[in-house]
Design an enzyme around this catalytic site. Structure first.
Site, PDB file in Angstrom:
ATOM      1  N   HIS A  89      37.280 -70.749 -57.674  1.00 39.05           N
ATOM      2  CA  HIS A  89      36.244 -71.425 -56.876  1.00 39.05           C
ATOM      3  C   HIS A  89      34.980 -70.580 -56.832  1.00 39.05           C
ATOM      4  O   HIS A  89      35.036 -69.350 -56.903  1.00 39.05           O
ATOM      5  CB  HIS A  89      36.734 -71.713 -55.459  1.00 39.05           C
ATOM      6  CG  HIS A  89      37.272 -70.519 -54.738  1.00 39.05           C
ATOM      7  ND1 HIS A  89      38.544 -70.037 -54.956  1.00 39.05           N
ATOM      8  CD2 HIS A  89      36.707 -69.703 -53.818  1.00 39.05           C
ATOM      9  CE1 HIS A  89      38.743 -68.974 -54.188  1.00 39.05           C
ATOM     10  NE2 HIS A  89      37.639 -68.741 -53.498  1.00 39.05           N
ATOM     11  N   HIS A 105      31.577 -69.927 -54.465  1.00 42.23           N
ATOM     12  CA  HIS A 105      30.943 -70.120 -53.163  1.00 42.23           C
ATOM     13  C   HIS A 105      29.435 -70.334 -53.344  1.00 42.23           C
ATOM     14  O   HIS A 105      28.787 -69.538 -54.031  1.00 42.23           O
ATOM     15  CB  HIS A 105      31.102 -68.865 -52.297  1.00 42.23           C
ATOM     16  CG  HIS A 105      32.497 -68.508 -51.903  1.00 42.23           C
ATOM     17  ND1 HIS A 105      33.003 -68.715 -50.645  1.00 42.23           N
ATOM     18  CD2 HIS A 105      33.504 -67.925 -52.606  1.00 42.23           C
ATOM     19  CE1 HIS A 105      34.248 -68.280 -50.572  1.00 42.23           C
ATOM     20  NE2 HIS A 105      34.586 -67.782 -51.757  1.00 42.23           N
TER      21      HIS A 105
HETATM   22  P1  AMP Z   1      38.064 -66.525 -51.388  1.00 44.70           P
HETATM   23  O1  AMP Z   1      38.150 -65.426 -50.368  1.00 44.70           O
HETATM   24  O2  AMP Z   1      36.933 -66.358 -52.363  1.00 44.70           O
HETATM   25  O3  AMP Z   1      39.400 -66.806 -52.051  1.00 44.70           O
HETATM   26  O4  AMP Z   1      37.635 -67.806 -50.567  1.00 44.70           O
HETATM   27  C1  AMP Z   1      38.525 -68.745 -50.071  1.00 44.70           C
HETATM   28  C2  AMP Z   1      37.734 -69.607 -49.134  1.00 44.70           C
HETATM   29  O5  AMP Z   1      38.455 -70.789 -48.902  1.00 44.70           O
HETATM   30  C3  AMP Z   1      37.468 -68.969 -47.752  1.00 44.70           C
HETATM   31  O6  AMP Z   1      36.061 -68.855 -47.557  1.00 44.70           O
HETATM   32  C4  AMP Z   1      38.111 -69.946 -46.791  1.00 44.70           C
HETATM   33  O7  AMP Z   1      37.357 -70.118 -45.618  1.00 44.70           O
HETATM   34  C5  AMP Z   1      38.185 -71.207 -47.606  1.00 44.70           C
HETATM   35  N1  AMP Z   1      39.232 -72.123 -47.216  1.00 44.70           N
HETATM   36  C6  AMP Z   1      40.557 -71.860 -47.066  1.00 44.70           C
HETATM   37  N2  AMP Z   1      41.226 -72.971 -46.710  1.00 44.70           N
HETATM   38  C7  AMP Z   1      40.309 -73.974 -46.634  1.00 44.70           C
HETATM   39  C8  AMP Z   1      40.365 -75.347 -46.301  1.00 44.70           C
HETATM   40  N3  AMP Z   1      41.523 -75.950 -45.981  1.00 44.70           N
HETATM   41  N4  AMP Z   1      39.211 -76.076 -46.317  1.00 44.70           N
HETATM   42  C9  AMP Z   1      38.053 -75.481 -46.645  1.00 44.70           C
HETATM   43  N5  AMP Z   1      37.935 -74.183 -46.968  1.00 44.70           N
HETATM   44  C10 AMP Z   1      39.036 -73.429 -46.957  1.00 44.70           C
END
Ligand code: AMP
Length: 136
Positions: free
Chosen positions: A98, A100
């Site tokens: 993903h 951001h």
């Molecule tokens: P990373 O630390 O780059 O793996 O980012 C994962 C991101 O996913 C974090 O910023 C979380 O807040 C986000 N996240 C986790 N679960 C969900 C969810 N159910 N809906 C939206 N965002 C999520």
């Protein structure tokens, strides 16, 4: 093993959807650093930058490129950070690739790639550049 992002794409977990096309899906982060913090993911569940095929990566980046200026305008941001974490040491928590899109505001207090003392390259620069280049 399937991740929470696959459940979001499948509609099994709710999200605030921002955009979708054949290959990618974008939705608001559940723990945003600022309003409009958006995640762009491939619909195919690739774990990280090492595993995602080039075509899928490019599809995600096409969506990032499309959304960044729109998000900036929608929330009235002063700037945008684009972030992408791989492996726990780099802060990856969800193992479905993903990107951001993070709106930034003057004086919002967030920092990026900061918080510890920077590495000082010194004379290692040429050696490290060569270690990378000779592997390409
Ligand atoms: P990373 O630390 O780059 O793996 O980012 C994962 C991101 O996913 C974090 O910023 C979380 O807040 C986000 N996240 C986790 N679960 C969900 C969810 N159910 N809906 C939206 N965002 C999520």
């Amino acid at each position: 093993m399937s991740t929470v992002f696959e459940k979001i794409i499948a509609g099994e977990i709710p999200c605030y959807k921002v955009y979708e096309d054949d290959e990618t899906f974008a939705f608001l982060d559940a723990d945003p650093i600022n309003p409009g913090h958006t995640l762009v993911i491939p619909k195919e569940p690739h774990k990280d930058i090492y595993e995602i095929p080039e075509a899928s990566f490019l599809a995600v980046m096409r969506t990032v490129h499309k959304l960044a200026p729109v998000i900036r305008e929608a929330v009235g941001a002063d700037g945008i950070n684009i972030g992408q974490n791989n492996e726990p040491a780099a802060g990856q928590e969800v193992f479905h690739f993903h990107v951001h899109i993070m709106p930034r505001f003057e004086g919002d207090g967030h920092t990026h790639w900061q918080g510890a003392e920077n590495y000082h390259e010194g004379e290692d620069g040429e050696k490290i550049a060569n270690q990378i280049a000779e592997r390409l």
